[in-house]
Design an enzyme around this catalytic site. Structure first.
Site, short mmCIF file in Angstrom:
data_model
loop_
_atom_site.label_atom_id
_atom_site.label_comp_id
_atom_site.label_asym_id
_atom_site.label_seq_id
_atom_site.Cartn_x
_atom_site.Cartn_y
_atom_site.Cartn_z
CD GLN A 1 -54.49 -18.36 19.88
OE1 GLN A 1 -54.46 -17.97 18.70
NE2 GLN A 1 -53.38 -18.55 20.57
CG ASN B 1 -54.07 -22.47 23.18
OD1 ASN B 1 -55.06 -22.81 23.82
ND2 ASN B 1 -52.86 -22.80 23.55
N GLY C 1 -51.96 -8.64 22.86
CA GLY C 1 -51.48 -7.92 21.68
C GLY C 1 -50.67 -8.76 20.71
CG HIS C 2 -47.80 -11.99 21.94
ND1 HIS C 2 -47.40 -13.21 21.51
CD2 HIS C 2 -48.34 -12.17 23.17
CE1 HIS C 2 -47.66 -14.11 22.47
NE2 HIS C 2 -48.24 -13.49 23.48
CB CYS D 1 -47.75 -21.71 26.41
SG CYS D 1 -48.33 -20.31 25.49
CB THR E 1 -45.81 3.82 34.74
OG1 THR E 1 -45.37 4.38 35.97
CG2 THR E 1 -45.74 4.85 33.62
N1 PMP Z 1 -54.79 -17.69 26.40
C1 PMP Z 1 -54.62 -18.27 25.21
C2 PMP Z 1 -55.77 -19.01 24.59
C3 PMP Z 1 -53.40 -18.18 24.56
O1 PMP Z 1 -53.23 -18.78 23.36
C4 PMP Z 1 -52.35 -17.46 25.16
C5 PMP Z 1 -50.99 -17.35 24.50
N2 PMP Z 1 -50.45 -18.57 24.09
C6 PMP Z 1 -52.58 -16.86 26.41
C7 PMP Z 1 -53.81 -16.99 26.99
C8 PMP Z 1 -51.50 -16.07 27.12
O2 PMP Z 1 -51.29 -14.86 26.49
P1 PMP Z 1 -49.98 -13.98 26.78
O3 PMP Z 1 -48.90 -14.60 25.97
O4 PMP Z 1 -50.35 -12.61 26.31
O5 PMP Z 1 -49.73 -14.02 28.25
#
Ligand code: PMP
Length: 381
Positions: A183, A153, A204-205, A327, A241
């Protein structure tokens, strides 16, 4: 240009696309039932959920029964790793991963270590790539799980996951092979039918669907111990749910990306080459992503200007990029450290990531402001 916005942080998250938005609205406004309800409203919701699973199964070359919706890739990774090792407890207490994983994998590994597991972390070769032979060597008869990401990422480094999976299985066919595909999902070709992958996480995002929805593939026959207990939804593997509107939106976004995957990839290659050409004209810039990285994530450093300073400088002009990964919020990049870059280069790193809406004009604008910033911020020192 006043009010111009150039969003180049698509690896952190994406704008929700129209198809996903419409699917979510349908699932919230009209077909809003609980998929477990026995009446028409429940049945409508169940139909949306089934269509999303069926659609994903088709896109991924797997069976619907092998797919589970989660709250995101963090949960999919936790369920795969923590649930996977418990399911395989009697076989051993050794786990193999890489030095470049996302925090949601790294933290699971630390948790396993705290529980007494042995965790082996494989690093890159001198050229920055990962060698399947290293995974082959690391796996032994006591190994229960190997976890490796598809695309890093922070840098866009592409991992040869199929080759790694085959090497792992050759050494010990019992080992579970987990791939954090976040990614690369819907951007790179992926077919699970004849793959060595047992568990796969997606979010999803990152692909123009809303936040809070993820996918987990669990190959038929693989035993996972659930992390939550409740009403028995999704075979008891992931109870609660079902989030029908977001599952439906996730699939709508995926379908659109899958349809245009090749065109998007060609666009990303063009954008990356333009970016490299333009930043090549700025003497202070070094590119941290290697040639073997995917074209939609480019990591670069601007000598002597700390990432956050440049990030906020660019923000004034409506340009949004990331310092390393979103993150880790400013924490020193373990990924660039694993590449062996010196501290100064790591402290000055920026990540630029594209979407299908990114234009050549956006790249030129970014490069122009980066160039201006690299001289004007130096003067302020
Ligand atoms: N794995 C990777 C390689 C990511 O880039 C991310 C998001 N930064 C995640 C896991 C975590 O995904 P989520 O935001 O859906 O928890």
């Amino acid at each position: 240009m006043e009010g111009r916005e150039v969003y180049l942080d698509n690896s952190a998250t994406t704008k929700v696309c129209k198809a996903a938005l419409e699917a979510a609205v349908l699932g919230m406004e009209k077909e809003y039932g609980n998929a477990a309800s026995l009446h028409k409203k429940g049945w409508e919701a169940q139909k949306l959920l089934d269509a999303a699973k069926k659609g994903f199964a088709r896109l991924l070359g797997c069976e619907e029964q092998e797919l589970y919706f989660t709250s995101g890739a963090t949960e999919s990774n936790n369920l795969s790793i923590l649930g996977g090792v418990v399911g395989a407890k009697r076989r051993g207490r050794r786990v193999v991963t890489t030095t470049m994983e996302h925090a949601s994998v790294l933290a699971c590994m630390e948790e396993l270590e705290a529980q007494g597991y042995e965790v082996v972390r494989i690093g890159p070769k001198e050229d920055g790539g990962f060698d399947p032979a290293d995974f082959y060597s690391a796996v032994d008869e006591n190994t229960v799980l190997v976890s490796c990401m598809m695309v890093n990422n922070e840098t866009g480094l592409l991992f040869p996951v199929e080759e790694i999976g085959r090497a792992v299985k050759r050494k010990n066919p019992q080992v579970l092979f987990h791939v954090d595909a976040v990614q690369g999902f819907m951007k790179l070709p992926l077919s699970l039918k004849r793959s060595a992958i047992d568990l796969l996480s997606a979010s999803g995002h990152k692909i123009f669907a809303p936040k809070g929805i993820g996918l987990l593939f669990i190959r038929k026959g693989v035993r996972i111990k659930p992390l939550f207990f409740g009403g028995g939804q999704q075979n008891g593997i992931r109870v609660g749910t079902e989030n029908v509107p977001l599952a439906s939106a996730f699939y709508a976004a995926a379908e659109e990306l899958a349809k245009n995957r090749k065109e998007h990839y060609a666009l990303y290659e063009m954008l990356k080459s333009r970016l490299l050409e333009r930043v090549g004209e700025i003497p202070e810039v070094s590119v941290n992503s290697k040639d073997s990285c995917v074209p939609y994530i480019v990591n670069l450093s601007v000598a002597k200007i700390r990432s956050e300073i440049m990030l906020h400088y660019l923000e004034q002009f409506g340009i949004y990029v990331s310092s390393g990964s979103a993150c880790s919020k400013g924490a020193k990049s373990h990924v660039l450290a694993a590449f062996g870059y010196p501290a100064e280069r790591i402290d000055t790193a920026l990540r630029v990531s594209f979407s299908p809406e990114t234009t050549i004009d956006d790249i030129d604008y970014f490069a122009e402001k980066l160039k201006e910033g690299s001289t004007s911020l130096m003067k302020m020192k």
